[in-house]
Write an enzyme that holds these catalytic residues in place. Structure first.
Site, PDB file in Angstrom:
ATOM      1  N   LYS A 154      38.201  43.020  38.872  1.00  0.00           N
ATOM      2  CA  LYS A 154      38.801  43.760  39.984  1.00  0.00           C
ATOM      3  C   LYS A 154      39.308  42.703  40.957  1.00  0.00           C
ATOM      4  CE  LYS A 154      38.161  47.673  43.095  1.00  0.00           C
ATOM      5  NZ  LYS A 154      39.241  48.488  42.532  1.00  0.00           N
TER       6      LYS A 154
ATOM      7  N   SER B  67      38.493  46.114  48.899  1.00  0.00           N
ATOM      8  CA  SER B  67      38.101  46.275  50.297  1.00  0.00           C
ATOM      9  C   SER B  67      37.022  47.355  50.356  1.00  0.00           C
ATOM     10  CB  SER B  67      39.308  46.645  51.165  1.00  0.00           C
ATOM     11  OG  SER B  67      40.003  47.737  50.627  1.00  0.00           O
TER      12      SER B  67
ATOM     13  N   GLU C 208      41.040  46.246  36.789  1.00  0.00           N
ATOM     14  CA  GLU C 208      41.239  47.449  37.608  1.00  0.00           C
ATOM     15  C   GLU C 208      41.964  47.121  38.909  1.00  0.00           C
ATOM     16  OE1 GLU C 208      38.730  50.371  40.385  1.00  0.00           O
ATOM     17  OE2 GLU C 208      37.776  49.986  38.444  1.00  0.00           O
TER      18      GLU C 208
END
Length: 226
Positions: free
Chosen positions: A38, A42, A117
């Site tokens: 990933k 955040s 992702e």
């Protein structure tokens, strides 16, 4: 089936990580080695080890390859806001190359099945005029699209599929994640998506009380991936 895919969604909070973890679990159940990345996240928690993101940890838990947290999620921000705004507030240059390089390292590990992702939807901004989709292009991976099934999802899904094709990438498959089971004319909506999206539906994931990777994997078919 390709050894690696980029997984994106029609929007934020459509279940990308839930589906990604389910796909990785399905691969593991089939005896495949797994890895995941990933590039940016955040909405992270401050821990003694540093910032940690729940989605990145969920992906990491499904990796059979030994990857450190920093390898899986190299860029992390505490506020749960758009990554480019979080980067600006933190004084960090959120460039394509800064995200591309660590993901390429994961791909070089050559797991049988790897997922990278994204964050939010396809056109999440980075610095300048760059977008997270530029990272997907740089990796040159086929794409899996998670469609958050609710009112309005058809247009979101078709526009995302068009953008993926415009960027020169292959839509390898899509997953219907039913986030609103009370969606009016649910079956008709799913039929329209199946008719119009130029890739196979890898599964229909109902709204589960406990969407564990094992539970989600039961609704997914890896064999349908090109």
């Amino acid at each position: 089936m390709s050894p690696a895919y980029f997984i994106t969604g029609t929007d934020t909070d459509v279940g990308k990580t839930t589906v990604a973890a389910g796909l990785l679990q399905a691969a593991r159940a089939a005896g495949l080695s797994t890895a995941a990345g990933k590039p940016v996240a955040s909405g992270c928690e401050v821990t003694p080890e540093g910032l940690r993101n729940a989605d990145a940890l969920a992906l990491m838990a499904q990796c059979t390859l030994a990857l450190s947290y920093e390898e899986v999620n190299p860029v992390a921000f505490e506020p749960a806001i758009a990554p480019h705004i979080a980067a600006r507030e933190a004084g960090v240059a959120l460039t394509v190359q800064a995200l591309l390089t660590p993901m390429q390292r994961i791909l070089r590990q050559r797991a049988d099945f790897t997922l990278i992702e994204g964050a939010g939807g396809w056109r999440v901004p980075l610095s300048g005029q760059d977008s997270l989709s530029d990272v997907a292009q740089g990796l040159d991976l086929p794409v899996i699209l998670v469609v958050g099934v609710r009112l309005g999802c058809i247009s979101h899904a078709l526009l995302t599929a068009e953008a993926i094709a415009q960027d020169g990438l292959q839509l390898a498959g899509w997953v219907a994640n039913i986030i609103d089971p009370k969606t009016s004319r649910l079956e008709e909506n799913l039929a329209t998506l199946a008719e119009r999206l130029p890739a196979p539906c890898l599964g229909r994931v109902p709204k589960l009380k406990s969407p564990t990777p094992e539970a989600v994997a039961q609704y997914l078919e890896l064999d349908l991936l090109d």
